[in-house]
Design a protein around this motif. Structure first.
Motif, PDB file in Angstrom:
ATOM      1  N   ASP A 107       0.880  -1.177   0.000  1.00 16.55           N
ATOM      2  CA  ASP A 107       0.000   0.000   0.000  1.00 16.55           C
ATOM      3  C   ASP A 107       0.910   1.216   0.000  1.00 16.55           C
ATOM      4  OD1 ASP A 107      -2.531  -1.236   0.225  1.00 16.55           O
ATOM      5  OD2 ASP A 107      -2.219  -1.532   2.373  1.00 16.55           O
ATOM      6  N   LEU A 108       0.794   2.027  -1.026  1.00 13.44           N
ATOM      7  CA  LEU A 108       1.664   3.207  -1.086  1.00 13.44           C
ATOM      8  C   LEU A 108       0.961   4.299  -1.875  1.00 13.44           C
ATOM      9  CD1 LEU A 108       4.534   4.349  -0.496  1.00 13.44           C
ATOM     10  CD2 LEU A 108       5.234   3.418  -2.704  1.00 13.44           C
ATOM     11  N   THR A 109       0.810   5.448  -1.258  1.00 11.57           N
ATOM     12  CA  THR A 109       0.222   6.595  -1.953  1.00 11.57           C
ATOM     13  C   THR A 109       1.280   7.674  -2.080  1.00 11.57           C
ATOM     14  OG1 THR A 109      -1.932   6.093  -0.996  1.00 11.57           O
ATOM     15  CG2 THR A 109      -1.646   8.298  -1.906  1.00 11.57           C
ATOM     16  N   VAL A 110       1.466   8.146  -3.286  1.00  8.27           N
ATOM     17  CA  VAL A 110       2.397   9.260  -3.526  1.00  8.27           C
ATOM     18  C   VAL A 110       1.565  10.435  -4.005  1.00  8.27           C
ATOM     19  CG1 VAL A 110       4.377  10.059  -4.879  1.00  8.27           C
ATOM     20  CG2 VAL A 110       4.259   7.658  -4.142  1.00  8.27           C
ATOM     21  N   HIS A 111       1.642  11.531  -3.281  1.00  8.71           N
ATOM     22  CA  HIS A 111       0.820  12.689  -3.624  1.00  8.71           C
ATOM     23  C   HIS A 111       1.498  13.546  -4.683  1.00  8.71           C
ATOM     24  CE1 HIS A 111      -1.880  11.824  -0.314  1.00  8.71           C
ATOM     25  NE2 HIS A 111      -0.793  11.517   0.371  1.00  8.71           N
ATOM     26  N   ARG A 112       0.656  14.321  -5.385  1.00  6.87           N
ATOM     27  CA  ARG A 112       1.213  15.202  -6.420  1.00  6.87           C
ATOM     28  C   ARG A 112       2.248  16.140  -5.783  1.00  6.87           C
ATOM     29  NH1 ARG A 112      -3.437  17.134  -9.294  1.00  6.87           N
ATOM     30  NH2 ARG A 112      -3.231  15.214 -10.446  1.00  6.87           N
ATOM     31  N   GLY A 113       3.417  16.215  -6.430  1.00  2.52           N
ATOM     32  CA  GLY A 113       4.477  17.115  -5.946  1.00  2.52           C
ATOM     33  C   GLY A 113       5.341  16.513  -4.848  1.00  2.52           C
ATOM     34  N   GLU A 114       5.027  15.287  -4.470  1.00  2.00           N
ATOM     35  CA  GLU A 114       5.785  14.664  -3.382  1.00  2.00           C
ATOM     36  C   GLU A 114       7.031  13.945  -3.918  1.00  2.00           C
ATOM     37  OE1 GLU A 114       4.680  12.146   0.657  1.00  2.00           O
ATOM     38  OE2 GLU A 114       3.645  11.631  -1.193  1.00  2.00           O
ATOM     39  N   VAL A 115       8.092  13.952  -3.121  1.00  2.00           N
ATOM     40  CA  VAL A 115       9.315  13.227  -3.476  1.00  2.00           C
ATOM     41  C   VAL A 115       9.492  12.103  -2.457  1.00  2.00           C
ATOM     42  CG1 VAL A 115      11.816  13.377  -3.767  1.00  2.00           C
ATOM     43  CG2 VAL A 115      10.355  15.292  -4.480  1.00  2.00           C
ATOM     44  N   THR A 141      17.729  17.204  -7.693  1.00  2.00           N
ATOM     45  CA  THR A 141      17.349  18.080  -6.574  1.00  2.00           C
ATOM     46  C   THR A 141      16.564  19.281  -7.101  1.00  2.00           C
ATOM     47  OG1 THR A 141      19.321  17.402  -5.377  1.00  2.00           O
ATOM     48  CG2 THR A 141      18.228  19.401  -4.588  1.00  2.00           C
ATOM     49  N   SER A 142      17.001  19.847  -8.237  1.00  2.79           N
ATOM     50  CA  SER A 142      16.266  21.006  -8.742  1.00  2.79           C
ATOM     51  C   SER A 142      14.876  20.597  -9.227  1.00  2.79           C
ATOM     52  CB  SER A 142      17.077  21.773  -9.800  1.00  2.79           C
ATOM     53  OG  SER A 142      17.013  21.143 -11.037  1.00  2.79           O
ATOM     54  N   LEU A 143      14.768  19.416  -9.818  1.00  4.94           N
ATOM     55  CA  LEU A 143      13.432  18.924 -10.208  1.00  4.94           C
ATOM     56  C   LEU A 143      12.526  18.783  -8.991  1.00  4.94           C
ATOM     57  CD1 LEU A 143      13.917  15.945 -12.693  1.00  4.94           C
ATOM     58  CD2 LEU A 143      12.768  18.117 -13.109  1.00  4.94           C
ATOM     59  N   ALA A 144      13.090  18.215  -7.921  1.00  9.27           N
ATOM     60  CA  ALA A 144      12.315  18.015  -6.688  1.00  9.27           C
ATOM     61  C   ALA A 144      11.832  19.356  -6.148  1.00  9.27           C
ATOM     62  CB  ALA A 144      13.170  17.289  -5.654  1.00  9.27           C
ATOM     63  N   LYS A 145      12.726  20.336  -6.149  1.00 14.63           N
ATOM     64  CA  LYS A 145      12.375  21.657  -5.591  1.00 14.63           C
ATOM     65  C   LYS A 145      11.325  22.358  -6.441  1.00 14.63           C
ATOM     66  CE  LYS A 145      15.789  21.877  -2.349  1.00 14.63           C
ATOM     67  NZ  LYS A 145      15.395  20.812  -1.442  1.00 14.63           N
ATOM     68  N   GLU A 146      11.280  22.011  -7.739  1.00 11.46           N
ATOM     69  CA  GLU A 146      10.297  22.636  -8.636  1.00 11.46           C
ATOM     70  C   GLU A 146       8.938  21.958  -8.573  1.00 11.46           C
ATOM     71  OE1 GLU A 146      12.069  22.614 -12.503  1.00 11.46           O
ATOM     72  OE2 GLU A 146      13.813  23.666 -11.710  1.00 11.46           O
ATOM     73  N   GLY A 147       8.834  20.901  -7.766  1.00 16.62           N
ATOM     74  CA  GLY A 147       7.516  20.306  -7.562  1.00 16.62           C
ATOM     75  C   GLY A 147       7.221  19.067  -8.380  1.00 16.62           C
TER      76      GLY A 147
END
Ligand SMILES: Nc1ncnc2c1ncn2[C@@H]1O[C@H](COP(=O)(O)OP(=O)(O)OP(=O)(O)O)[C@@H](O)[C@H]1O
Length: 239
Positions: free
Chosen positions: A18-26, A177-183
């Motif tokens: 069971d795993l939910t990944v929300h929009r914009g989450e890393v 990292t920059s992709l992550a920071k951009e959401g």
């Protein structure tokens, strides 16, 4: 993912995930070798089948086959340890092929966007070269640009820096990292704990095919709950 199970023969490789990944989450997935991290990633964009449970992307179940599958692979970008670029295509062609074929973009539009993305990851000056003429770090940055060119809803990274020499790891992690920071919504299988600390919203710890615990990097790294996670962290942190 809800109640996802998968076997390889007798091996129960994903156990009721069971795993939910929300929009914009890393989300960083870590765990011992053989715990099922790659299989988890590969299942999300249907490179592996699964026997029971369900997986939805943006509210829609994973398609079975055909054109819908190509669209799924465009929506769910995947970056592999081994880059997987097309050896006989130029860097520019590697990045434009998907958008032209799957997203039905014109060649001009696809090339314009590809050059922007290649500039963004710092390899636009290599656009006319072939993958073998680039370093591993450069090839991996092209692979990231190629995924981004499809405008994915989520990006999966399966040990993207494991095949790289140490001096090239940073340049790839900086792009991530920059992709992550951009959401960007990201699921990353990695052993790079510095990156996890810096960029992750959540760390998921897998052991023996199951998600054993999860939490913020701060909570997980400073206060793991299970003996297996403590043992794993003890090994990698003293490594
Ligand atoms: N195609 C396959 N056929 C049979 N067994 C497989 C296959 N792919 C993976 N496995 C087995 O499934 C288990 C989980 O493999 P997986 O690659 O998902 O683990 P992992 O956590 O990503 O490991 P690592 O950190 O070493 O990459 C392992 O025991 C592996 O040997």
């Amino acid at each position: 993912m809800k109640g996802v199970n998968k076997h390889f023969g007798d091996l129960h490789v994903l156990k009721d995930i069971d795993l939910t990944v929300h929009r914009g989450e890393v989300v960083i997935v870590i765990g011992p070798s053989g715990s099922g991290k790659s299989t988890l990633c590969r299942t999300i964009n249907r490179l592996e089948t699964f026997e029971s449970g369900s997986i939805e992307i943006d509210g829609k179940p994973l398609p079975e086959e055909g054109a819908d599958l190509a669209r799924l692979r465009a929506d769910v970008g995947m970056v592999f340890q081994s880059f997987n670029l097309f050896a006989h295509k130029t860097i520019l062609q590697n990045v434009t092929l998907g958008p032209i074929k799957v997203r039905k973009q014109s060649k001009e539009a696809a090339e314009k966007r590809a050059m922007e993305l290649l500039a963004r990851v710092g390899v636009d000056h290599q656009a006319s070269k072939y993958p073998a003429q680039l370093s591993g770090g450069q090839q991996q940055r092209v692979a990231i640009a190629r995924s981004l060119a499809m405008d994915p809803k989520v990006m999966l990274f399966d040990e993207p820096t494991s095949a790289l020499d140490p001096e090239m790891i940073t340049e790839v992690l900086d792009v991530m990292t920059s992709l992550a920071k951009e959401g960007m919504t990201m699921v990353v299988v990695t052993h790079e704990m510095g990156f996890a600390n810096r960029a992750a919203d959540r760390v998921v710890f897998m052991s023996d095919g199951a998600v054993l615990e999860q939490g913020t990097p701060k909570d997980f790294f400073t206060n793991p709950q299970t003996d297996r996670a403590k043992d794993f962290l003890g090994k990698i942190l003293t490594h």
